[in-house]
Scaffold this active site. Structure first.
Site, short mmCIF file in Angstrom:
data_model
loop_
_atom_site.label_atom_id
_atom_site.label_comp_id
_atom_site.label_asym_id
_atom_site.label_seq_id
_atom_site.Cartn_x
_atom_site.Cartn_y
_atom_site.Cartn_z
N TYR A 119 -1.77 -0.69 10.56
CA TYR A 119 -1.94 -1.21 9.02
C TYR A 119 -0.50 -0.21 8.53
CZ TYR A 119 -3.44 -1.53 3.53
OH TYR A 119 -3.96 -1.54 2.56
N SER A 148 1.19 -1.15 -0.08
CA SER A 148 0.29 0.29 0.08
C SER A 148 0.72 0.89 0.23
CB SER A 148 -1.08 0.34 1.55
OG SER A 148 -1.77 1.34 1.30
N LYS A 189 2.27 -2.98 6.36
CA LYS A 189 2.86 -3.38 4.79
C LYS A 189 3.79 -2.89 5.50
CE LYS A 189 -1.57 -3.80 3.37
NZ LYS A 189 -1.32 -5.16 2.94
P1 NDP Z 1 -11.28 -6.01 0.65
O1 NDP Z 1 -10.98 -6.07 1.78
O2 NDP Z 1 -11.62 -5.61 -0.49
O3 NDP Z 1 -10.61 -7.47 0.24
C1 NDP Z 1 -10.19 -8.22 0.95
C2 NDP Z 1 -10.30 -9.65 0.64
O4 NDP Z 1 -8.72 -10.27 1.42
C3 NDP Z 1 -11.30 -10.09 1.18
O5 NDP Z 1 -11.24 -11.40 0.01
C4 NDP Z 1 -11.07 -10.86 2.27
O6 NDP Z 1 -11.82 -11.42 2.50
C5 NDP Z 1 -10.19 -11.25 2.61
N1 NDP Z 1 -9.49 -11.16 3.94
C6 NDP Z 1 -9.15 -10.66 4.92
N2 NDP Z 1 -8.82 -11.09 5.92
C7 NDP Z 1 -8.78 -12.54 5.25
C8 NDP Z 1 -8.34 -13.42 6.47
N3 NDP Z 1 -7.49 -13.03 8.00
N4 NDP Z 1 -8.13 -14.75 5.80
C9 NDP Z 1 -8.24 -14.71 5.01
N5 NDP Z 1 -9.18 -13.65 4.04
C10 NDP Z 1 -9.00 -12.82 4.70
O7 NDP Z 1 -9.70 -5.37 0.14
P2 NDP Z 1 -8.94 -4.61 -1.72
O8 NDP Z 1 -9.56 -5.40 -2.44
O9 NDP Z 1 -8.69 -3.10 -0.75
O10 NDP Z 1 -7.54 -4.87 -0.39
C11 NDP Z 1 -6.57 -6.49 -1.50
C12 NDP Z 1 -5.11 -5.95 -1.22
O11 NDP Z 1 -4.76 -4.04 -1.41
C13 NDP Z 1 -5.65 -5.76 0.68
O12 NDP Z 1 -3.95 -6.45 0.75
C14 NDP Z 1 -4.87 -4.04 0.98
O13 NDP Z 1 -4.45 -3.86 2.11
C15 NDP Z 1 -4.22 -3.18 -0.38
N6 NDP Z 1 -4.81 -1.92 -0.91
C16 NDP Z 1 -5.92 -1.87 -1.01
C17 NDP Z 1 -6.35 -0.75 -1.02
C18 NDP Z 1 -8.09 0.39 -1.24
O14 NDP Z 1 -7.60 1.26 -0.81
N7 NDP Z 1 -8.70 -0.77 -1.51
C19 NDP Z 1 -5.21 0.57 -0.73
C20 NDP Z 1 -3.49 -0.08 -0.91
C21 NDP Z 1 -3.60 -1.05 -0.53
P3 NDP Z 1 -13.92 -11.28 3.32
O15 NDP Z 1 -13.96 -10.67 3.27
O16 NDP Z 1 -14.06 -12.97 3.37
O17 NDP Z 1 -12.70 -11.13 4.99
#
Ligand code: NDP
Length: 241
Positions: free
Chosen positions: A146, A133, A150
């Site tokens: 967070y 991120s 990261k």
């Molecule tokens: P979302 O919250 O939209 O999706 C995250 C996914 O990861 C979900 O499918 C969730 O499953 C899964 N997940 C989270 N925790 C767990 C866990 N403990 N075990 C298994 N699965 C898990 O996030 P984004 O798509 O936005 O983010 C994807 C990546 O991008 C992340 O690493 C995030 O930190 C990074 N990012 C996102 C930004 C943003 O603005 N969106 C900005 C910068 C970085 P479930 O919903 O079932 O928990």
């Protein structure tokens, strides 16, 4: 970029950026093994993309190791799962800190260890992308745990890049700005905070999941064969603003 016949492990595949990556890989002939938490997402991924999907809570170290071993063998790995909890620094709890580090930092390490061990054993090459991120580069209020998680992930990426490249395995980091996913709703629903962030993005918009997914797939592909150990912002110029 073609992924025909290639198997790709994608963590956090159920929603947001991970789900878009699965969609693109399926469109480009790849076989996805999805690791994600919610049972409904596991079913949806199987139904919509015909991919293998394994339900796992990546906060659980033993379950994570078991899940990735079940997902192997694979050609590529994308550590995309991530989670956040908003707490001002002075109110950041040990529990929340540990939870975020477990999912955002420790789980990518475990998954990458098993993936790399399997490739090395078979004498095969590969590539890893860790989704980090812009929060690993800058201090974002209310994101202490967070940002730390990261930053830790970036450290891992750089060590993996050095130690695994001699085995033919590259590792790179992708650093999105605010991306319109369920996580962004959680972190950026305050309009004042979102407007302040948007003002610092020269292209004048937040990212779409596809903006991030394209860069992730590029870094995995052979077109990026000489790219190793980088932290690639996908931020519309936020970092130079
Ligand atoms: P979302 O919250 O939209 O999706 C995250 C996914 O990861 C979900 O499918 C969730 O499953 C899964 N997940 C989270 N925790 C767990 C866990 N403990 N075990 C298994 N699965 C898990 O996030 P984004 O798509 O936005 O983010 C994807 C990546 O991008 C992340 O690493 C995030 O930190 C990074 N990012 C996102 C930004 C943003 O603005 N969106 C900005 C910068 C970085 P479930 O919903 O079932 O928990």
């Amino acid at each position: 970029m073609e992924f025909r016949g290639k198997t790709v492990i994608v963590t956090g595949a159920g929603k947001g950026i991970g789900r878009e990556i699965v969609r693109m890989l399926a469109e480009r002939g790849g076989h996805v093994v999805a690791l994600t938490r919610s049972a409904a997402d596991v079913e949806a991924l199987r139904g919509e993309f015909g991919c293998r999907a394994i339900q796992v809570d990546l906060a659980d170290a033993d379950a994570t190791r078991e899940a990735v071993i079940a997902a192997l063998p694979a050609d590529f790995l994308i550590n995309c799962a991530g989670t956040t909890e908003l707490q001002p620094f002075l109110e950041t709890t040990v529990e929340a800190f540990d939870r975020l580090v477990a999912v955002n930092t420790r789980a990518p390490m475990i998954v990458a260890q098993e993936y790399a061990r399997s490739l090395i054993k078979q004498g095969r090459k590969g590539a890893i992308v860790n989704v980090s991120s812009v929060a690993s580069f800058v201090g974002i209020p209310d994101h202490a745990a967070y940002c730390a998680s990261k930053g830790g992930l970036d450290g891992l990426t750089r060590v993996m890049a050095k130690e695994l490249a001699p085995h033919g395995i590259r590792a790179n980091g992708v650093h999105p700005t605010v991306t319109l996913t369920p996580m962004a709703v959680k972190a950026w629903s305050d309009p004042e905070k979102a407007a302040g962030m948007m003002k610092r993005i020269p292209v004048g918009r937040f990212a779409e999941p596809a903006d991030i997914a394209e860069v992730v797939l590029f870094l995995l592909s052979d077109q990026a064969a000489m790219v190793n150990g980088i932290s690639m912002p996908v931020d519309g110029g936020y970092m130079i603003a």
